[in-house]
Write an enzyme that holds these catalytic residues in place. Structure first.
Site, PDB file in Angstrom:
ATOM      1  N   GLN A 161     -12.728  25.385  20.816  1.00 29.41           N
ATOM      2  CA  GLN A 161     -11.695  25.580  20.296  1.00 29.41           C
ATOM      3  C   GLN A 161     -10.761  25.515  21.619  1.00 29.41           C
ATOM      4  O   GLN A 161     -10.447  26.542  21.919  1.00 29.41           O
ATOM      5  CB  GLN A 161     -11.342  26.671  19.604  1.00 29.41           C
ATOM      6  CG  GLN A 161      -9.931  27.155  19.042  1.00 29.41           C
ATOM      7  CD  GLN A 161      -9.816  27.398  17.697  1.00 29.41           C
ATOM      8  OE1 GLN A 161     -10.727  27.717  17.012  1.00 29.41           O
ATOM      9  NE2 GLN A 161      -8.592  27.579  17.024  1.00 29.41           N
ATOM     10  N   PHE A 162     -10.368  24.351  22.119  1.00 26.77           N
ATOM     11  CA  PHE A 162      -9.606  24.353  23.270  1.00 26.77           C
ATOM     12  C   PHE A 162      -8.476  24.989  23.185  1.00 26.77           C
ATOM     13  O   PHE A 162      -7.535  25.487  24.085  1.00 26.77           O
ATOM     14  CB  PHE A 162      -9.359  22.773  23.796  1.00 26.77           C
ATOM     15  CG  PHE A 162      -8.334  21.937  22.885  1.00 26.77           C
ATOM     16  CD1 PHE A 162      -6.913  22.173  23.175  1.00 26.77           C
ATOM     17  CD2 PHE A 162      -8.659  21.628  21.637  1.00 26.77           C
ATOM     18  CE1 PHE A 162      -6.178  21.336  22.476  1.00 26.77           C
ATOM     19  CE2 PHE A 162      -7.841  20.837  21.079  1.00 26.77           C
ATOM     20  CZ  PHE A 162      -6.634  20.817  21.285  1.00 26.77           C
ATOM     21  N   THR A 163      -7.734  25.164  21.916  1.00 29.91           N
ATOM     22  CA  THR A 163      -6.317  26.039  21.698  1.00 29.91           C
ATOM     23  C   THR A 163      -6.370  27.446  22.389  1.00 29.91           C
ATOM     24  O   THR A 163      -5.345  28.115  22.553  1.00 29.91           O
ATOM     25  CB  THR A 163      -6.009  25.749  20.387  1.00 29.91           C
ATOM     26  OG1 THR A 163      -6.960  26.574  19.510  1.00 29.91           O
ATOM     27  CG2 THR A 163      -5.565  24.374  20.028  1.00 29.91           C
TER      28      THR A 163
END
Length: 150
Positions: free
Chosen positions: A78-80
């Protein structure tokens, strides 16, 4: 490296109407990676996650770990988790590692966690549009950052 861990009664990951991961009692782990992350971050974080005493013991006290209960885990990239919202209303993801850096670190995190837990884990698919479902138990949701070891 940053994780959001959620203690779950069950969780699943679906991609294009196909379930690719599903667990019962355990942890859903959302994993964010930056370019500066190393094997040291992975080792520290996987040990912390596996041994964090957030499951109830026989007295109803959060005193047992994922390792103790032999629980399951799903790890979802989850890069966010590295979104910057300092300026404007559109988050910037410039801090998140590019795929060529993040994918090997994500895979190493997963194999290291499997070694610590002494059992296979399940994962999402890096970069895919995933639908994540869970029933959060407690609810218990904890954020841990390997660069900020409080």
């Amino acid at each position: 490296m940053r994780v959001v861990i959620q203690r779950v009664l069950n969780a699943s990951v679906t991609i294009e109407d196909k379930t690719v991961a599903s667990i019962d009692n355990g942890l859903l782990i959302l994993l964010g990676i930056v370019a500066e992350d190393t094997q040291e971050d992975i080792t520290w974080l996987t040990n912390k996650v596996a041994n964090l005493r957030i499951f109830e013991d026989q007295n109803g006290v959060m005193n047992t770990s994922l390792l103790d209960i032999k629980g399951d885990a799903i790890v979802v990239s989850q890069f966010t988790l590295y979104a910057s919202t300092k300026k404007g209303n559109r988050p910037s993801y410039i801090k998140a590692a590019r795929p060529e850096v993040a994918i090997p670190l994500y895979k190493t995190f997963n194999t290291t966690l499997e070694a610590v837990l002494k059992k296979p884990i399940q994962t999402g698919v890096f970069g895919a549009d995933m639908k994540v479902q869970l029933i959060n138990s407690g609810p218990v949701t904890i954020i841990i950052d390997s660069k900020n070891r409080e």
